[in-house]
Scaffold this motif. Structure first.
Motif, PDB file in Angstrom:
ATOM      1  N   THR A   1       0.839  -1.200   0.000  1.00 35.02           N
ATOM      2  CA  THR A   1       0.000   0.000   0.000  1.00 35.02           C
ATOM      3  C   THR A   1       0.872   1.247   0.000  1.00 35.02           C
ATOM      4  N   ILE A   2       0.554   2.181  -0.893  1.00 32.60           N
ATOM      5  CA  ILE A   2       1.252   3.461  -0.946  1.00 32.60           C
ATOM      6  C   ILE A   2       0.251   4.569  -0.590  1.00 32.60           C
ATOM      7  N   ILE A   3       0.651   5.454   0.311  1.00 37.51           N
ATOM      8  CA  ILE A   3      -0.213   6.562   0.738  1.00 37.51           C
ATOM      9  C   ILE A   3       0.491   7.880   0.417  1.00 37.51           C
ATOM     10  N   PHE A   4      -0.121   8.682  -0.428  1.00 33.94           N
ATOM     11  CA  PHE A   4       0.450   9.970  -0.820  1.00 33.94           C
ATOM     12  C   PHE A   4      -0.210  11.123  -0.080  1.00 33.94           C
ATOM     13  N   ASP A   5       0.605  12.066   0.366  1.00 32.24           N
ATOM     14  CA  ASP A   5       0.126  13.412   0.634  1.00 32.24           C
ATOM     15  C   ASP A   5      -0.056  14.074  -0.737  1.00 32.24           C
ATOM     16  N   LEU A   6      -0.811  15.160  -0.802  1.00 27.24           N
ATOM     17  CA  LEU A   6      -1.062  15.807  -2.100  1.00 27.24           C
ATOM     18  C   LEU A   6      -0.316  17.125  -2.261  1.00 27.24           C
ATOM     19  N   GLY A   7      -0.608  18.112  -1.392  1.00 28.64           N
ATOM     20  CA  GLY A   7       0.014  19.420  -1.538  1.00 28.64           C
ATOM     21  C   GLY A   7       1.519  19.365  -1.335  1.00 28.64           C
ATOM     22  N   ALA A   8       2.258  19.937  -2.269  1.00 25.82           N
ATOM     23  CA  ALA A   8       3.729  19.989  -2.264  1.00 25.82           C
ATOM     24  C   ALA A   8       4.375  18.641  -2.570  1.00 25.82           C
ATOM     25  N   VAL A   9       3.566  17.629  -2.849  1.00 25.10           N
ATOM     26  CA  VAL A   9       4.077  16.322  -3.281  1.00 25.10           C
ATOM     27  C   VAL A   9       3.618  16.035  -4.705  1.00 25.10           C
ATOM     28  N   LEU A  10       2.317  16.137  -4.932  1.00 22.80           N
ATOM     29  CA  LEU A  10       1.752  15.948  -6.274  1.00 22.80           C
ATOM     30  C   LEU A  10       1.247  17.256  -6.877  1.00 22.80           C
ATOM     31  N   ILE A  11       0.884  18.196  -6.010  1.00 19.34           N
ATOM     32  CA  ILE A  11       0.257  19.443  -6.474  1.00 19.34           C
ATOM     33  C   ILE A  11       0.983  20.648  -5.872  1.00 19.34           C
ATOM     34  N   ASP A  12       1.261  21.616  -6.715  1.00 23.73           N
ATOM     35  CA  ASP A  12       1.898  22.860  -6.287  1.00 23.73           C
ATOM     36  C   ASP A  12       0.814  23.863  -5.900  1.00 23.73           C
ATOM     37  N   TRP A  13       0.671  24.096  -4.587  1.00 20.83           N
ATOM     38  CA  TRP A  13      -0.299  25.073  -4.066  1.00 20.83           C
ATOM     39  C   TRP A  13       0.468  26.119  -3.282  1.00 20.83           C
ATOM     40  N   ASN A  14       0.227  27.387  -3.585  1.00 21.51           N
ATOM     41  CA  ASN A  14       0.963  28.436  -2.895  1.00 21.51           C
ATOM     42  C   ASN A  14       0.163  29.741  -2.925  1.00 21.51           C
ATOM     43  N   PRO A  15      -0.194  30.287  -1.757  1.00 28.20           N
ATOM     44  CA  PRO A  15      -0.938  31.557  -1.723  1.00 28.20           C
ATOM     45  C   PRO A  15      -0.217  32.693  -2.439  1.00 28.20           C
ATOM     46  N   ASP A  16       1.107  32.607  -2.520  1.00 23.96           N
ATOM     47  CA  ASP A  16       1.876  33.662  -3.189  1.00 23.96           C
ATOM     48  C   ASP A  16       1.387  33.901  -4.615  1.00 23.96           C
ATOM     49  N   TYR A  17       0.987  32.836  -5.293  1.00 27.08           N
ATOM     50  CA  TYR A  17       0.589  32.963  -6.700  1.00 27.08           C
ATOM     51  C   TYR A  17      -0.554  33.972  -6.859  1.00 27.08           C
ATOM     52  N   MET A  18      -1.498  33.927  -5.948  1.00 26.49           N
ATOM     53  CA  MET A  18      -2.627  34.844  -6.028  1.00 26.49           C
ATOM     54  C   MET A  18      -2.283  36.205  -5.422  1.00 26.49           C
ATOM     55  N   TYR A  19      -1.633  36.186  -4.244  1.00 22.71           N
ATOM     56  CA  TYR A  19      -1.401  37.444  -3.547  1.00 22.71           C
ATOM     57  C   TYR A  19      -0.383  38.341  -4.238  1.00 22.71           C
ATOM     58  N   ARG A  20       0.430  37.800  -5.106  1.00 23.16           N
ATOM     59  CA  ARG A  20       1.352  38.671  -5.852  1.00 23.16           C
ATOM     60  C   ARG A  20       0.599  39.592  -6.806  1.00 23.16           C
ATOM     61  N   SER A  21      -0.640  39.233  -7.145  1.00 24.22           N
ATOM     62  CA  SER A  21      -1.446  40.122  -7.987  1.00 24.22           C
ATOM     63  C   SER A  21      -2.151  41.194  -7.153  1.00 24.22           C
ATOM     64  N   ILE A  22      -2.083  41.062  -5.825  1.00 23.69           N
ATOM     65  CA  ILE A  22      -2.710  42.027  -4.915  1.00 23.69           C
ATOM     66  C   ILE A  22      -1.663  42.964  -4.311  1.00 23.69           C
ATOM     67  N   PHE A  23      -0.569  42.384  -3.844  1.00 25.34           N
ATOM     68  CA  PHE A  23       0.481  43.170  -3.193  1.00 25.34           C
ATOM     69  C   PHE A  23       1.576  43.529  -4.186  1.00 25.34           C
ATOM     70  N   ALA A  24       1.883  44.804  -4.250  1.00 25.94           N
ATOM     71  CA  ALA A  24       3.007  45.241  -5.093  1.00 25.94           C
ATOM     72  C   ALA A  24       4.331  45.040  -4.358  1.00 25.94           C
ATOM     73  N   ASP A  25       4.253  45.046  -3.031  1.00 25.33           N
ATOM     74  CA  ASP A  25       5.453  44.941  -2.201  1.00 25.33           C
ATOM     75  C   ASP A  25       5.555  43.532  -1.602  1.00 25.33           C
ATOM     76  N   GLU A  26       6.650  42.831  -1.885  1.00 28.81           N
ATOM     77  CA  GLU A  26       6.850  41.460  -1.400  1.00 28.81           C
ATOM     78  C   GLU A  26       6.861  41.393   0.124  1.00 28.81           C
ATOM     79  N   GLN A  27       7.469  42.375   0.765  1.00 34.38           N
ATOM     80  CA  GLN A  27       7.530  42.370   2.228  1.00 34.38           C
ATOM     81  C   GLN A  27       6.145  42.523   2.851  1.00 34.38           C
TER      82      GLN A  27
END
Length: 201
Positions: free
Chosen positions: A4-30
């Motif tokens: 039996t193989i048991i996979f986690d999903l996020g960061a193992v099979l799927i790239d999920w990152n709030p940065d992707y969306m919030y970079r369109s909201i925040f002009a400043d990275e900090q």
């Protein structure tokens, strides 16, 4: 012998990152880092993964940080924009394991019950599993031992005959305490090496 193989999903099979969306909201990275570290934190998001509704979680955080209301509401309002691509190297490993016919393959994931269907629509391989246990549906999450036990009981899995793959070392330690064999995921290439070394691939 592993069956039996048991996979986690996020960061193992799927790239999920709030940065992707919030970079369109925040002009400043900090400013973005400050918001995600101090307002819309991973601990807050994990409460939704553990079964709190998106609405309740959002309203609770808005009440706590009213001056950030618009940015807080964007978290789940535009959540789909946080989904990146699949990690193709890991998907190929999954495919090879599945096609070998030697293993039952399950997913054990910390994920909101309300956002998981969006991921299922985007990634067809989420339908390949013999079973998926989603924390938001079960109202508990990794690393709680009871959450792992749900999968073991539901699918009649012997811990000693199973292998769990997760990027979060906290979750690995919890699984090992339950007698589950584990691989701490870092990259698809390293995972392939480790699976070859133990004759799983």
């Amino acid at each position: 012998m592993i069956n039996t193989i048991i996979f986690d999903l996020g960061a193992v099979l799927i790239d999920w990152n709030p940065d992707y969306m919030y970079r369109s909201i925040f002009a400043d990275e900090q400013e973005m880092r400050h918001f995600l570290t101090n307002v819309a934190t991973s601990d807050w998001n994990e409460e939704q993964d553990a079964g709190r509704s998106l609405q309740d979680g959002t309203e609770w955080l808005v009440a706590k940080h009213p001056h950030h209301e618009e940015n807080i509401r964007a978290f789940y309002g535009r959540w789909i924009e946080m989904l990146g691509d699949a990690f193709e190297g890991t998907v190929e490993i999954f495919k090879e394991l599945r096609e070998s016919g030697k293993y039952k393959i399950y997913a054990l994931t910390n994920w909101s019950a309300e956002t998981f269907p969006m991921a299922q629509q985007k990634f067809d391989f989420l339908n390949w599993f013999d079973g998926v246990v989603v924390s938001g549906e079960e109202k508990m999450r990794k690393p709680a031992p009871e959450f792992y036990q749900i999968l073991l009981d539901r699918y009649n899995v012997n811990p000693a005959e199973s292998l769990f793959i997760d990027d979060n070392y906290r979750n690995i330690l919890a699984a090992e305490k339950m007698g589950i064999n584990c691989i701490h995921f870092t990259t698809s290439d390293k995972l392939k090496e480790e699976l070859l070394a133990i004759d799983i691939l």
